[in-house]
Motif scaffolding. Structure first.
Motif, PDB file in Angstrom:
ATOM      1  N   ASN A   1     -24.979  -0.592 -29.069  1.00  0.00           N
ATOM      2  CA  ASN A   1     -23.711  -0.481 -28.330  1.00  0.00           C
ATOM      3  C   ASN A   1     -22.753   0.498 -28.991  1.00  0.00           C
ATOM      4  O   ASN A   1     -21.554   0.418 -28.820  1.00  0.00           O
ATOM      5  N   PHE A   2     -23.302   1.373 -29.793  1.00  0.00           N
ATOM      6  CA  PHE A   2     -22.470   2.216 -30.646  1.00  0.00           C
ATOM      7  C   PHE A   2     -21.477   3.063 -29.846  1.00  0.00           C
ATOM      8  O   PHE A   2     -20.341   3.244 -30.269  1.00  0.00           O
ATOM      9  N   GLU A   3     -21.879   3.551 -28.700  1.00  0.00           N
ATOM     10  CA  GLU A   3     -20.996   4.399 -27.894  1.00  0.00           C
ATOM     11  C   GLU A   3     -19.727   3.650 -27.487  1.00  0.00           C
ATOM     12  O   GLU A   3     -18.647   4.194 -27.462  1.00  0.00           O
TER      13      GLU A   3
ATOM     14  N   ARG B   1     -27.784   9.593 -41.417  1.00  0.00           N
ATOM     15  CA  ARG B   1     -27.917   9.619 -39.957  1.00  0.00           C
ATOM     16  C   ARG B   1     -26.681   9.073 -39.239  1.00  0.00           C
ATOM     17  O   ARG B   1     -26.768   8.382 -38.234  1.00  0.00           O
ATOM     18  N   TYR B   2     -25.534   9.336 -39.804  1.00  0.00           N
ATOM     19  CA  TYR B   2     -24.285   9.009 -39.116  1.00  0.00           C
ATOM     20  C   TYR B   2     -23.948  10.196 -38.226  1.00  0.00           C
ATOM     21  O   TYR B   2     -23.641  11.274 -38.722  1.00  0.00           O
ATOM     22  N   THR B   3     -24.011  10.012 -36.921  1.00  0.00           N
ATOM     23  CA  THR B   3     -23.752  11.151 -36.050  1.00  0.00           C
ATOM     24  C   THR B   3     -22.266  11.313 -35.761  1.00  0.00           C
ATOM     25  O   THR B   3     -21.788  12.391 -35.498  1.00  0.00           O
ATOM     26  N   ARG B   4     -21.552  10.209 -35.757  1.00  0.00           N
ATOM     27  CA  ARG B   4     -20.109  10.309 -35.503  1.00  0.00           C
ATOM     28  C   ARG B   4     -19.390   9.198 -36.255  1.00  0.00           C
ATOM     29  O   ARG B   4     -19.966   8.164 -36.562  1.00  0.00           O
ATOM     30  N   PRO B   5     -18.093   9.430 -36.523  1.00  0.00           N
ATOM     31  CA  PRO B   5     -17.359   8.404 -37.265  1.00  0.00           C
ATOM     32  C   PRO B   5     -17.072   7.184 -36.394  1.00  0.00           C
ATOM     33  O   PRO B   5     -16.885   7.310 -35.181  1.00  0.00           O
TER      34      PRO B   5
ATOM     35  N   VAL C   1     -12.580   3.113 -37.280  1.00  0.00           N
ATOM     36  CA  VAL C   1     -11.806   2.987 -38.525  1.00  0.00           C
ATOM     37  C   VAL C   1     -11.978   4.243 -39.376  1.00  0.00           C
ATOM     38  O   VAL C   1     -11.046   4.700 -40.048  1.00  0.00           O
ATOM     39  N   GLN C   2     -13.149   4.850 -39.313  1.00  0.00           N
ATOM     40  CA  GLN C   2     -13.384   6.075 -40.083  1.00  0.00           C
ATOM     41  C   GLN C   2     -12.577   7.253 -39.524  1.00  0.00           C
ATOM     42  O   GLN C   2     -12.053   8.067 -40.276  1.00  0.00           O
ATOM     43  N   LYS C   3     -12.461   7.324 -38.201  1.00  0.00           N
ATOM     44  CA  LYS C   3     -11.694   8.410 -37.584  1.00  0.00           C
ATOM     45  C   LYS C   3     -10.261   8.454 -38.107  1.00  0.00           C
ATOM     46  O   LYS C   3      -9.668   9.512 -38.250  1.00  0.00           O
TER      47      LYS C   3
ATOM     48  N   THR D   1     -15.281  -6.723 -38.397  1.00  0.00           N
ATOM     49  CA  THR D   1     -16.469  -6.818 -39.238  1.00  0.00           C
ATOM     50  C   THR D   1     -17.538  -5.860 -38.721  1.00  0.00           C
ATOM     51  O   THR D   1     -17.683  -5.682 -37.515  1.00  0.00           O
ATOM     52  N   GLY D   2     -18.249  -5.252 -39.632  1.00  0.00           N
ATOM     53  CA  GLY D   2     -19.364  -4.384 -39.257  1.00  0.00           C
ATOM     54  C   GLY D   2     -18.955  -3.074 -38.628  1.00  0.00           C
ATOM     55  O   GLY D   2     -19.733  -2.445 -37.919  1.00  0.00           O
ATOM     56  N   SER D   3     -17.724  -2.622 -38.869  1.00  0.00           N
ATOM     57  CA  SER D   3     -17.284  -1.384 -38.224  1.00  0.00           C
ATOM     58  C   SER D   3     -17.250  -0.176 -39.168  1.00  0.00           C
ATOM     59  O   SER D   3     -16.651   0.842 -38.846  1.00  0.00           O
ATOM     60  N   GLY D   4     -17.892  -0.311 -40.313  1.00  0.00           N
ATOM     61  CA  GLY D   4     -18.030   0.854 -41.194  1.00  0.00           C
ATOM     62  C   GLY D   4     -16.852   1.107 -42.124  1.00  0.00           C
ATOM     63  O   GLY D   4     -16.530   2.252 -42.431  1.00  0.00           O
ATOM     64  N   LYS D   5     -16.249   0.019 -42.608  1.00  0.00           N
ATOM     65  CA  LYS D   5     -15.101   0.190 -43.497  1.00  0.00           C
ATOM     66  C   LYS D   5     -15.506   0.785 -44.853  1.00  0.00           C
ATOM     67  O   LYS D   5     -14.745   1.541 -45.447  1.00  0.00           O
ATOM     68  N   THR D   6     -16.687   0.448 -45.326  1.00  0.00           N
ATOM     69  CA  THR D   6     -17.100   0.930 -46.642  1.00  0.00           C
ATOM     70  C   THR D   6     -17.107   2.463 -46.690  1.00  0.00           C
ATOM     71  O   THR D   6     -16.527   3.074 -47.587  1.00  0.00           O
ATOM     72  N   ALA D   7     -17.762   3.067 -45.713  1.00  0.00           N
ATOM     73  CA  ALA D   7     -17.790   4.536 -45.692  1.00  0.00           C
ATOM     74  C   ALA D   7     -16.402   5.095 -45.416  1.00  0.00           C
ATOM     75  O   ALA D   7     -16.075   6.198 -45.855  1.00  0.00           O
TER      76      ALA D   7
ATOM     77  N   LEU E   1     -21.210  -8.835 -46.430  1.00  0.00           N
ATOM     78  CA  LEU E   1     -22.634  -8.524 -46.518  1.00  0.00           C
ATOM     79  C   LEU E   1     -23.140  -7.900 -45.219  1.00  0.00           C
ATOM     80  O   LEU E   1     -22.877  -8.387 -44.135  1.00  0.00           O
ATOM     81  N   ASP E   2     -23.844  -6.814 -45.383  1.00  0.00           N
ATOM     82  CA  ASP E   2     -24.329  -6.052 -44.239  1.00  0.00           C
ATOM     83  C   ASP E   2     -25.845  -6.169 -44.198  1.00  0.00           C
ATOM     84  O   ASP E   2     -26.558  -5.492 -44.914  1.00  0.00           O
ATOM     85  N   ILE E   3     -26.330  -7.077 -43.373  1.00  0.00           N
ATOM     86  CA  ILE E   3     -27.769  -7.314 -43.289  1.00  0.00           C
ATOM     87  C   ILE E   3     -28.179  -7.026 -41.854  1.00  0.00           C
ATOM     88  O   ILE E   3     -27.692  -7.675 -40.925  1.00  0.00           O
TER      89      ILE E   3
ATOM     90  N   GLY F   1     -23.885  -8.952 -35.184  1.00  0.00           N
ATOM     91  CA  GLY F   1     -23.190  -8.042 -34.266  1.00  0.00           C
ATOM     92  C   GLY F   1     -22.551  -6.876 -34.972  1.00  0.00           C
ATOM     93  O   GLY F   1     -21.420  -6.490 -34.679  1.00  0.00           O
ATOM     94  N   ARG F   2     -23.264  -6.255 -35.910  1.00  0.00           N
ATOM     95  CA  ARG F   2     -22.673  -5.176 -36.702  1.00  0.00           C
ATOM     96  C   ARG F   2     -22.994  -3.801 -36.134  1.00  0.00           C
ATOM     97  O   ARG F   2     -24.028  -3.603 -35.526  1.00  0.00           O
ATOM     98  N   VAL F   3     -22.099  -2.849 -36.387  1.00  0.00           N
ATOM     99  CA  VAL F   3     -22.186  -1.465 -35.867  1.00  0.00           C
ATOM    100  C   VAL F   3     -22.804  -1.379 -34.480  1.00  0.00           C
ATOM    101  O   VAL F   3     -23.797  -0.705 -34.261  1.00  0.00           O
ATOM    102  N   GLY F   4     -22.212  -2.117 -33.555  1.00  0.00           N
ATOM    103  CA  GLY F   4     -22.645  -1.960 -32.170  1.00  0.00           C
ATOM    104  C   GLY F   4     -23.867  -2.781 -31.793  1.00  0.00           C
ATOM    105  O   GLY F   4     -24.308  -2.745 -30.654  1.00  0.00           O
TER     106      GLY F   4
HETATM  107  P1  ADP Z   1     -17.631  -3.382 -42.567  1.00  0.00           P
HETATM  108  O1  ADP Z   1     -17.240  -3.211 -44.004  1.00  0.00           O
HETATM  109  O2  ADP Z   1     -16.608  -2.838 -41.626  1.00  0.00           O
HETATM  110  O3  ADP Z   1     -17.996  -4.798 -42.229  1.00  0.00           O
HETATM  111  P2  ADP Z   1     -19.884  -1.780 -43.351  1.00  0.00           P
HETATM  112  O4  ADP Z   1     -19.127  -0.763 -44.116  1.00  0.00           O
HETATM  113  O5  ADP Z   1     -20.620  -2.812 -44.135  1.00  0.00           O
HETATM  114  O6  ADP Z   1     -18.939  -2.519 -42.296  1.00  0.00           O
HETATM  115  O7  ADP Z   1     -20.873  -0.989 -42.369  1.00  0.00           O
HETATM  116  C1  ADP Z   1     -21.760  -1.652 -41.527  1.00  0.00           C
HETATM  117  C2  ADP Z   1     -22.968  -0.775 -41.280  1.00  0.00           C
HETATM  118  O8  ADP Z   1     -22.626   0.360 -40.512  1.00  0.00           O
HETATM  119  C3  ADP Z   1     -23.619  -0.256 -42.525  1.00  0.00           C
HETATM  120  O9  ADP Z   1     -25.001  -0.490 -42.446  1.00  0.00           O
HETATM  121  C4  ADP Z   1     -23.319   1.229 -42.492  1.00  0.00           C
HETATM  122  O10 ADP Z   1     -24.338   1.980 -43.097  1.00  0.00           O
HETATM  123  C5  ADP Z   1     -23.228   1.520 -41.021  1.00  0.00           C
HETATM  124  N1  ADP Z   1     -22.346   2.657 -40.679  1.00  0.00           N
HETATM  125  C6  ADP Z   1     -21.148   2.936 -41.204  1.00  0.00           C
HETATM  126  N2  ADP Z   1     -20.593   4.023 -40.660  1.00  0.00           N
HETATM  127  C7  ADP Z   1     -21.475   4.483 -39.728  1.00  0.00           C
HETATM  128  C8  ADP Z   1     -21.478   5.593 -38.820  1.00  0.00           C
HETATM  129  N3  ADP Z   1     -20.457   6.446 -38.764  1.00  0.00           N
HETATM  130  N4  ADP Z   1     -22.551   5.726 -38.024  1.00  0.00           N
HETATM  131  C9  ADP Z   1     -23.589   4.852 -38.092  1.00  0.00           C
HETATM  132  N5  ADP Z   1     -23.645   3.791 -38.905  1.00  0.00           N
HETATM  133  C10 ADP Z   1     -22.598   3.587 -39.732  1.00  0.00           C
END
Ligand code: ADP
Ligand code: MG
Length: 588
Positions: free
Chosen positions: A111-113, A151-155, A158-160, A178-184, A457-459, A485-488
């Motif tokens: 559901n990433f889009e 393989r991150y094609t787009r932010p 939260v990254q944007k 949760t699961g929206s890519g806060k770490t990156a 934890l991201d599993i 339900g992480r990253v889409g």
């Molecule tokens: P959060 O801290 O918001 O709960 P995470 O940082 O643990 O989320 O990220 C969840 C997952 O999303 C990780 O597996 C990460 O690698 C992946 N992810 C992060 N940013 C992107 C992106 N731009 N495109 C695809 N996957 C991403």
């Protein structure tokens, strides 16, 4: 695979590592897995042989630790300097083996889009403009290369927003699902700044220090996290994004051999991921100096500032040598930010931007939430029904309230023939990591857990989160179900509810309504009763106001917040600090 020989436990981040003389990971290192490495020790169990046999396969692991006298120490310093000198913005040579280790197994949700539709609001003065693609901002060659490898094609949303905010040196409090890519969202811009700016004074400080035989490290960035497993996970992400750079990430956390962590630090540490207790220990032993720490991140920030951790955070940030707020850059991330914690967080932030992605404290609509009425005595049989209806290759995470409860339920499921394991505060660190690995790999597709596994934890492939026992506060609920339900991806969360859970009724109802979930009618009437019985605590307001009323500075309460001094609010809110993960009396 148990990674242990002659009684020595090697934590995951120190397994399978080898460093050649030029300071880069080398392909010709001789062994591929920890098992291979250990088998080469044969029957040689003596400690001195273990460390002094420098020509052997263990060489890569130990030569930089300074064992066996002057030669090793001198060599390690040489390695460090060769790594640190030179242009930090230029990538170092490729290493295919390491590349494969770091980047295999990334995926993007189905559901990433849809993520693009999530409402985002940034409040605070002069907020930098957000980006739409990673190419919209200059993060340098190294970061861009690693984004491609991941393989991150787009932010993500939260990254944007967070990337340009951090790049323009602003403090940030970011609340995103949760699961929206806060770490990156914090690692990418921080690392990109470090690559652009180089090590600066931190390098000279470490060199000066080294001359006197002390090997204190001066990280440029510090990331604090509430649990050991989360610290490890953030460290693994940091390793990805620092691939082909001169930045060396390290991780320190409790429950693991401190000597090994110290030796790893001594090989150089520019970005440190830590749990608070172990970091204080390292600081007191003179192994870490925060004098040049320009970037401070609190991940799961509301947890880090609740009463369990707050004193340690103040010790680290305010009562030592870390640059003051306004000089350093401070970033906080979580999916939940109770107002009381936002107010407290001001102590650490300067002119910050508040970022609300989705709704503060809310859940992802990708998670289907079910609440079912189950009496205590029926919980086990109900659980068996759910498990028997679960697909073969999906993972199920079952949350219980206490460590004892976790053990008992694991035993029960085991006797019923399920491959399961558990994670909680009474298990050794080795067992905790082993359990998590077995769960991740699918060897044990059922993990019984206490709150230690609730945050961060991201599993991948966790299809179902079951609240066998509901938690007493709604933040904990939000984080727990956020393990699916992480990253889409889509996920399911089922919660067992009965008379014991009265205190969470109203907040739970609000969350369900907001995430457009089906609400059982009994829950509605219970919430109605509850509201009229108890005095209104005011907390539920967080979920009922319109979007945008979430930065506490924007609300009436925020205007008067100067007078907020007490901690009663937080206590009431269930942030009782009973979840300190280091202590013996800890229920989880
Ligand atoms: P959060 O801290 O918001 O709960 P995470 O940082 O643990 O989320 O990220 C969840 C997952 O999303 C990780 O597996 C990460 O690698 C992946 N992810 C992060 N940013 C992107 C992106 N731009 N495109 C695809 N996957 C991403
Ligand atoms: Mg996270």
């Amino acid at each position: 695979l148990s990674v242990c020989v002659a009684g020595r436990y090697i934590p995951p981040h120190l397994r399978n590592k080898d460093v050649s003389k030029n300071g880069f990971y080398s392909k010709s290192c001789g062994w591929n897995t920890a098992k291979d490495a250990y088998s080469s020790f044969g029957n040689n169990r003596g400690k001195s042989a273990f460390f002094n046999d420098r020509g052997n396969a263990n060489r890569g692991r130990f030569e930089h630790g300074g064992f066996g006298g002057g030669g090793g120490g001198g060599n390690s310093r040489w390695v460090e300097e060769s790594r640190d000198d030179g242009d930090w913005s230029k990538p170092t040579p490729r290493n295919e083996r390491l590349e494969h280790e770091l980047f295999s197994g990334s995926n993007t949700g189905i559901n990433f889009e849809k993520y693009d539709d999530i409402p985002v609001e940034a409040t605070g003065q002069n907020c930098p403009h957000h980006i739409e693609s990673f190419q919209d901002v200059d993060m340098g060659e190294i970061v861009m290369g690693n984004i491609a490898l991941s393989r991150y094609t787009r932010p993500t949303p939260v990254q944007k927003y967070a990337i340009p905010i951090v790049k323009s040196k602003r403090d940030l409090m970011a609340c995103a699902q949760t699961g929206s890519g806060k770490t990156a969202a914090f690692l990418l811009p921080i690392l990109s700044q470090i690559y652009a700016d180089g090590p600066g004074e931190a390098l000279n400080a470490a060199k000066e220090n080294g001359k006197f035989g002390r090997r204190k490290q001066y990280p440029i960035s510090l990331v604090l996290a509430p649990t050991r497993e989360l610290a490890l996970q953030i460290y693994d992400e940091a390793r990805k994004f620092s691939y082909r750079s001169r930045v060396r990430p390290c991780v320190v956390y409790g429950g693991a051999d401190i000597g090994q962590q110290i030796r790893d630090l001594e090989r150089g540490c520019h970005l440190l991921v830590a749990t608070p207790g172990r970091l204080v220990d390292m600081m007191e032993r003179g192994k870490i100096g925060l004098d040049y720490c320009n970037y401070l991140v609190l991940d799961e920030a509301d947890r880090m500032l609740d009463m369990g951790f707050e004193p340690q955070i103040r010790r680290i940030v305010e009562q030592d040598t870390m640059p003051h707020k306004g000089i350093r850059q401070t970033m906080m991330f979580s999916a939940t930010f109770p107002k009381e914690i936002q107010i407290l967080a001001r102590d650490f932030l300067e002119e910050y931007i508040f970022l609300a992605v989705g709704r503060v404290g809310s859940t992802s609509e990708n998670i289907t939430q079910k609440v079912v009425w189950v009496e205590e005595s029926d919980k086990r049989s109900f659980l068996l029904d759910l498990l028997s209806a679960t697909g073969k290759d999906s993972l199920t995470l079952v949350f219980v309230e206490t460590k004892k409860g976790a053990d008992a339920l694991e035993d029960f499921l085991y006797r019923e023939g399920y491959a399961c394991t558990s994670i909680h505060g009474d298990r050794s660190q080795r067992d905790r990591e082993e359990a998590l690995n077995q769960f991740r790999s699918g060897k044990c597709p059922i993990l019984v857990a206490t709150a230690v596994a609730a945050r961060g934890l991201d599993i991948s492939n966790v299809k179902h989160v079951i609240n066998f026992d509901l938690p007493s506060d709604i933040e904990e609920y939000v984080h727990r179900i956020g393990r699916t339900g992480r990253v889409g991806n889509l996920g399911l969360a089922t919660s067992f509810f009965n008379d014991k859970n009265g205190n969470i009724t109203k907040d739970l109802l609000d969350i369900l309504v907001e995430a457009k979930q089906e609400v059982p009618s009994w829950l509605e009437s219970l919430a109605y009763e509850h509201q009229h019985k108890s005095s209104n605590r005011g907390r539920s307001k967080r979920f009922s106001g319109g979007f945008g009323a979430r930065d506490y500075r924007q609300t009436a309460a925020g205007v008067n917040a100067g007078g907020f001094g007490g901690r009663g609010g937080r206590n009431q809110a269930g942030h009782g600090g009973t979840r300190g993960f280091g202590g013996g009396e800890d229920p989880v």
